[in-house]
Design a protein around this motif. Structure first.
Motif, PDB file in Angstrom:
ATOM      1  N   ILE A  53       0.865  -1.178   0.000  1.00 50.81           N
ATOM      2  CA  ILE A  53       0.000   0.000   0.000  1.00 50.81           C
ATOM      3  C   ILE A  53       0.899   1.224   0.000  1.00 50.81           C
ATOM      4  O   ILE A  53       1.797   1.350   0.843  1.00 50.81           O
ATOM      5  N   HIS A  54       0.679   2.112  -0.940  1.00 52.59           N
ATOM      6  CA  HIS A  54       1.370   3.392  -1.013  1.00 52.59           C
ATOM      7  C   HIS A  54       0.485   4.420  -0.313  1.00 52.59           C
ATOM      8  O   HIS A  54      -0.626   4.705  -0.760  1.00 52.59           O
ATOM      9  N   ALA A  55       0.956   4.986   0.782  1.00 56.10           N
ATOM     10  CA  ALA A  55       0.115   5.842   1.625  1.00 56.10           C
ATOM     11  C   ALA A  55       0.010   7.273   1.137  1.00 56.10           C
ATOM     12  O   ALA A  55      -0.725   8.078   1.738  1.00 56.10           O
ATOM     13  N   GLN A  56       0.743   7.635   0.087  1.00 58.37           N
ATOM     14  CA  GLN A  56       0.635   8.968  -0.519  1.00 58.37           C
ATOM     15  C   GLN A  56       0.929  10.098   0.463  1.00 58.37           C
ATOM     16  O   GLN A  56       0.376  11.190   0.373  1.00 58.37           O
ATOM     17  N   GLY A  57       1.793   9.804   1.419  1.00 55.36           N
ATOM     18  CA  GLY A  57       2.206  10.829   2.365  1.00 55.36           C
ATOM     19  C   GLY A  57       1.196  11.138   3.462  1.00 55.36           C
ATOM     20  O   GLY A  57       1.388  12.088   4.227  1.00 55.36           O
ATOM     21  N   LYS A  58       0.133  10.339   3.574  1.00 53.60           N
ATOM     22  CA  LYS A  58      -0.933  10.634   4.522  1.00 53.60           C
ATOM     23  C   LYS A  58      -0.550  10.234   5.947  1.00 53.60           C
ATOM     24  O   LYS A  58       0.294   9.386   6.188  1.00 53.60           O
ATOM     25  N   LEU A  59      -1.249  10.851   6.906  1.00 54.40           N
ATOM     26  CA  LEU A  59      -0.999  10.601   8.319  1.00 54.40           C
ATOM     27  C   LEU A  59      -1.496   9.213   8.717  1.00 54.40           C
ATOM     28  O   LEU A  59      -2.646   8.859   8.461  1.00 54.40           O
ATOM     29  N   MET A  60      -0.620   8.449   9.364  1.00 58.13           N
ATOM     30  CA  MET A  60      -0.994   7.159   9.916  1.00 58.13           C
ATOM     31  C   MET A  60      -0.917   7.230  11.442  1.00 58.13           C
ATOM     32  O   MET A  60       0.042   7.766  11.998  1.00 58.13           O
ATOM     33  N   LEU A  61      -1.943   6.674  12.093  1.00 57.99           N
ATOM     34  CA  LEU A  61      -2.011   6.599  13.549  1.00 57.99           C
ATOM     35  C   LEU A  61      -2.380   5.179  13.959  1.00 57.99           C
ATOM     36  O   LEU A  61      -2.922   4.411  13.149  1.00 57.99           O
ATOM     37  N   PRO A  62      -2.141   4.830  15.222  1.00 59.15           N
ATOM     38  CA  PRO A  62      -2.734   3.591  15.719  1.00 59.15           C
ATOM     39  C   PRO A  62      -4.252   3.678  15.628  1.00 59.15           C
ATOM     40  O   PRO A  62      -4.839   4.774  15.674  1.00 59.15           O
ATOM     41  N   GLY A  63      -4.918   2.535  15.517  1.00 57.60           N
ATOM     42  CA  GLY A  63      -6.372   2.530  15.562  1.00 57.60           C
ATOM     43  C   GLY A  63      -6.860   3.194  16.832  1.00 57.60           C
ATOM     44  O   GLY A  63      -6.282   3.036  17.911  1.00 57.60           O
ATOM     45  N   LEU A  64      -7.943   3.965  16.732  1.00 56.72           N
ATOM     46  CA  LEU A  64      -8.483   4.679  17.877  1.00 56.72           C
ATOM     47  C   LEU A  64      -9.304   3.725  18.747  1.00 56.72           C
ATOM     48  O   LEU A  64      -9.914   2.778  18.249  1.00 56.72           O
ATOM     49  N   GLN A  65      -9.307   3.998  20.056  1.00 48.10           N
ATOM     50  CA  GLN A  65     -10.046   3.159  20.991  1.00 48.10           C
ATOM     51  C   GLN A  65     -10.938   4.033  21.873  1.00 48.10           C
ATOM     52  O   GLN A  65     -10.455   4.959  22.520  1.00 48.10           O
ATOM     53  N   ASP A  66     -12.221   3.733  21.867  1.00 46.00           N
ATOM     54  CA  ASP A  66     -13.195   4.478  22.660  1.00 46.00           C
ATOM     55  C   ASP A  66     -13.423   3.723  23.966  1.00 46.00           C
ATOM     56  O   ASP A  66     -14.023   2.647  23.979  1.00 46.00           O
ATOM     57  N   ILE A 221     -12.093   3.686  14.381  1.00 43.09           N
ATOM     58  CA  ILE A 221     -12.141   3.024  15.691  1.00 43.09           C
ATOM     59  C   ILE A 221     -11.930   1.525  15.508  1.00 43.09           C
ATOM     60  O   ILE A 221     -12.642   0.879  14.725  1.00 43.09           O
ATOM     61  N   THR A 222     -10.971   0.993  16.246  1.00 37.72           N
ATOM     62  CA  THR A 222     -10.676  -0.444  16.200  1.00 37.72           C
ATOM     63  C   THR A 222     -10.901  -1.136  17.536  1.00 37.72           C
ATOM     64  O   THR A 222     -10.813  -2.366  17.611  1.00 37.72           O
ATOM     65  N   GLY A 223     -11.169  -0.379  18.596  1.00 41.96           N
ATOM     66  CA  GLY A 223     -11.390  -0.983  19.906  1.00 41.96           C
ATOM     67  C   GLY A 223     -12.343  -0.154  20.732  1.00 41.96           C
ATOM     68  O   GLY A 223     -12.389   1.072  20.610  1.00 41.96           O
ATOM     69  N   VAL A 224     -13.123  -0.841  21.578  1.00 46.96           N
ATOM     70  CA  VAL A 224     -14.041  -0.147  22.478  1.00 46.96           C
ATOM     71  C   VAL A 224     -13.970  -0.774  23.864  1.00 46.96           C
ATOM     72  O   VAL A 224     -13.540  -1.922  24.034  1.00 46.96           O
ATOM     73  N   LEU A 225     -14.411   0.006  24.841  1.00 39.12           N
ATOM     74  CA  LEU A 225     -14.654  -0.501  26.184  1.00 39.12           C
ATOM     75  C   LEU A 225     -16.136  -0.266  26.453  1.00 39.12           C
ATOM     76  O   LEU A 225     -16.562   0.869  26.615  1.00 39.12           O
ATOM     77  N   ASP A 226     -16.914  -1.341  26.417  1.00 39.87           N
ATOM     78  CA  ASP A 226     -18.355  -1.219  26.663  1.00 39.87           C
ATOM     79  C   ASP A 226     -18.562  -0.976  28.146  1.00 39.87           C
ATOM     80  O   ASP A 226     -18.205  -1.798  28.991  1.00 39.87           O
ATOM     81  N   ALA A 227     -19.178   0.167  28.455  1.00 40.14           N
ATOM     82  CA  ALA A 227     -19.221   0.651  29.833  1.00 40.14           C
ATOM     83  C   ALA A 227     -20.323   0.043  30.678  1.00 40.14           C
ATOM     84  O   ALA A 227     -20.468   0.423  31.843  1.00 40.14           O
ATOM     85  N   MET A 228     -21.113  -0.892  30.140  1.00 45.78           N
ATOM     86  CA  MET A 228     -22.120  -1.549  30.985  1.00 45.78           C
ATOM     87  C   MET A 228     -22.687  -2.761  30.245  1.00 45.78           C
ATOM     88  O   MET A 228     -23.517  -2.623  29.349  1.00 45.78           O
ATOM     89  N   VAL A 229     -22.250  -3.948  30.624  1.00 43.11           N
ATOM     90  CA  VAL A 229     -22.709  -5.158  29.942  1.00 43.11           C
ATOM     91  C   VAL A 229     -23.387  -6.103  30.929  1.00 43.11           C
ATOM     92  O   VAL A 229     -23.222  -6.007  32.143  1.00 43.11           O
ATOM     93  N   SER A 230     -24.122  -7.044  30.371  1.00 45.26           N
ATOM     94  CA  SER A 230     -24.720  -8.149  31.106  1.00 45.26           C
ATOM     95  C   SER A 230     -24.130  -9.448  30.564  1.00 45.26           C
ATOM     96  O   SER A 230     -23.367  -9.451  29.584  1.00 45.26           O
ATOM     97  N   ARG A 231     -24.495 -10.564  31.161  1.00 47.54           N
ATOM     98  CA  ARG A 231     -24.052 -11.853  30.640  1.00 47.54           C
ATOM     99  C   ARG A 231     -24.550 -12.053  29.216  1.00 47.54           C
ATOM    100  O   ARG A 231     -23.822 -12.564  28.354  1.00 47.54           O
ATOM    101  N   ASN A 232     -25.778 -11.648  28.956  1.00 51.96           N
ATOM    102  CA  ASN A 232     -26.325 -11.800  27.613  1.00 51.96           C
ATOM    103  C   ASN A 232     -25.535 -10.971  26.605  1.00 51.96           C
ATOM    104  O   ASN A 232     -25.291 -11.411  25.470  1.00 51.96           O
ATOM    105  N   TYR A 233     -25.119  -9.765  27.002  1.00 44.40           N
ATOM    106  CA  TYR A 233     -24.319  -8.931  26.105  1.00 44.40           C
ATOM    107  C   TYR A 233     -22.999  -9.624  25.764  1.00 44.40           C
ATOM    108  O   TYR A 233     -22.546  -9.607  24.611  1.00 44.40           O
ATOM    109  N   MET A 234     -22.363 -10.216  26.768  1.00 38.71           N
ATOM    110  CA  MET A 234     -21.092 -10.890  26.505  1.00 38.71           C
ATOM    111  C   MET A 234     -21.295 -12.075  25.563  1.00 38.71           C
ATOM    112  O   MET A 234     -20.484 -12.316  24.656  1.00 38.71           O
TER     113      MET A 234
END
Length: 544
Positions: A53-66, A221-234
């Motif tokens: 992949i040729h990035a054409q000089g664009k900014l690369m960052l780690p995936g964002l995580q909420d 966004i490549t990662g999240v922290l779900d701030a309130m889960v139940s067993r069913n959510y998991m």
């Protein structure tokens, strides 16, 4: 020397790794970063089979995580219900709900999400008004803050709410003088009503999560922290992953209740943690709500309100906080605490300090989220106790609906210490930047812009700013979405920076966030998103 499966060259890489902050190219093998360096060095790791992949000089960052998002619930709510976020009048609300009800004649309940509890009042949102557009079916609307709700007569009847009926723990149904419900619900009354309404099926959740996983990827966004889960959510997260539809990393926190036995809840969270401990889906923390929100008067302040002289009570007593925090800390759970008022924040800090005295220090990374009002005397205690500060900086902008109410409640001096992330960072506290979606948008670039400007992202550079003394730099905001976020989610050993050995979770952007005018940040487009080296989003216009 190993051969790369993928190389990306001619990029402007901001690695977030202090040992190699800048680079031009990156090599990937088996989903992890094989090498980071200049173009020539990385080119030597390629052969005829290597993807390029040729990035054409664009900014690369780690995936964002909420690190504070209600991903599964909000995905389902927004995918399957009426969206009320854009309503600016009661007439708008009623029209949206009427149209949704007419378009969905087979739904046994009419549900919606997103009305502003600062813009609309209990006097406006009566059960009779909701009756007028819901054709006799039960209806339940969630405010955007998920701390207030609105129900109609059929919903109250289904829930058995009538004169003399009990109030739920940590919640209330606003009532008329004769005891009949008005229509407005506060705190856990919403969830009590929600348990009466038909729930989402597993298929509903999986369909919604598959859709929004890709939408999140499209915003970097490549990662999240779900701030309130139940067993069913998991269970649903794991099923979504196994179907190949979950293109996000998920850490999760499960809610602890003041009215339930501590030992029973501790056993449940231990079992959930043991059951779900994968690289992509895992539970690692215990969630505590210590107060509500300022808008409905359920936030806990150190000193009484300036307008009425009143105050709210903690949702746990301090003795309960100390006991619960110590118990979960002893079992090596991270604590994830909802705190809006400075009184709730003080109580949380005291509880964490108690747990530390009881159990000794460890790499706990306990975090307090929201922090709308903070006593400046408490900021050094975050650093001393290793507490992380989780901020939703989009809220730190002028809000013509909420600001007059909040300013009257707090008074001029205390209002200067709302969302004080800048002072936290200056005092050496580790801060994350996140969204609390679906309270407000999850778009990280609008949130970053607001962190830097404290202005409405839709307005220009000359627009008013909210407590501008608490602005932060673009570098600090990005760190709050990358390395600090990974640290808070207990995955900085494998994500958060573009470092050799970590997962190749990365994004390529259409502009340099470090050099553009701050009011242009919100318009950023994501050209490419990789999760473990695999493309999960590519902008239609990017051909690198």
């Amino acid at each position: 020397m190993q051969t790369a499966e993928l190389i990306i060259t001619h990029a402007d890489i901001r690695t977030q790794d202090p040992h190699l902050p800048r680079a031009e190219a990156i090599a990937v093998r088996d989903g992890r970063i094989l090498a980071v360096g200049d173009n020539a060095t990385i080119e030597r790791l390629a052969d005829a089979a290597t993807r390029r992949i040729h990035a054409q000089g664009k900014l690369m960052l780690p995936g964002l995580q909420d690190t504070h998002v209600h991903f599964q619930l909000s995905s389902a709510d927004l995918y399957h219900n009426a969206a009320l976020y854009d309503a600016t009048s009661v007439e708008d609300l009623l029209a949206i709900i009427r149209d949704f009800a007419q378009a969905n004649p087979d739904k046994p309940w009419i549900r919606g999400v997103g009305f502003s509890s600062a813009r609309f009042t209990p006097e406006q949102l009566t059960k009779e008004r909701l009756d007028s557009v819901t054709d006799g079916r039960p209806a339940l609307m969630f405010a955007s803050d998920y701390h207030n709700g609105w129900a109609n007569s059929a919903a109250f009847a289904a829930a058995g709410v009538r004169p003399g009926s009990p109030e739920p723990d940590n919640g209330s149904y606003l009532r008329l003088t004769d005891g009949t419900p008005k229509g407005w619900l506060v705190e856990d009354a919403i969830w009590a009503m929600g348990r009466i309404a038909p729930g989402y099926s597993e298929a509903d959740y999986l369909q919604a999560m598959a859709h929004y996983s890709k939408v999140f990827n499209s915003r970097g966004i490549t990662g999240v922290l779900d701030a309130m889960v139940s067993r069913n959510y998991m269970k649903n997260y794991q099923a979504c992953l196994e179907r190949g539809d979950l293109t996000l990393r998920v850490r999760a926190t499960a809610k602890v209740f003041a009215h339930k036995p501590l030992d029973e809840q501790l056993r449940e969270l231990i079992d959930l943690r043991n059951t779900y401990q994968g690289e992509r889906v895992s539970l690692h923390s215990a969630k505590f709500f210590l107060d509500g929100v300022l808008e409905n008067g359920t936030a806990v302040l150190l000193e009484p309100r300036c307008d009425t002289g009143g105050n709210a009570e903690l949702m746990f007593t301090q003795a309960q906080i100390n006991e619960c925090f110590a118990a979960f800390d002893r079992e090596r759970f991270q604590l994830h605490v909802h705190s809006i008022g400075d009184g709730a924040t003080r109580a949380a800090i005291d509880g964490i300090e108690h747990a530390r005295r009881q159990n000794g220090p460890w790499d706990a990374r306990h975090q307090i989220a929201h922090l709308q009002v903070v006593d400046p005397a408490d900021i050094p205690r975050f650093r001393e106790l290793g507490i992380l500060a989780n901020y939703q900086t989009l809220w730190a902008q002028p809000n013509p609906d909420a600001d007059p109410l909040v300013d009257a409640m707090l008074g001029e001096a205390r209002a200067q210490w709302t969302y004080p992330i800048g002072e936290f960072i200056r005092q050496g506290v580790t801060c994350m930047v996140s969204s609390d979606w679906g309270v407000t948008t999850f778009d990280p670039f609008q949130i970053i812009q607001c962190a830097v400007t404290r202005q409405n992202p839709a307005h220009g550079p000359d627009s008013p700013a909210h407590t501008p003394q608490h602005r932060i730099s673009i570098d600090e905001a990005i760190r709050g979405y990358t390395l600090n976020a990974a640290h808070a989610a207990w995955r900085d050993d494998s994500t958060g920076s573009l470092s050799v050995g970590k997962y190749a979770d990365l994004i390529l952007l259409d502009r340099d966030l470090y050099s553009i005018a701050p009011h242009e940040i919100g318009a950023t487009e994501v050209l490419l998103t990789l999760l473990e080296g695999q493309e999960v989003h590519r902008h239609a216009g990017f051909v690198g």
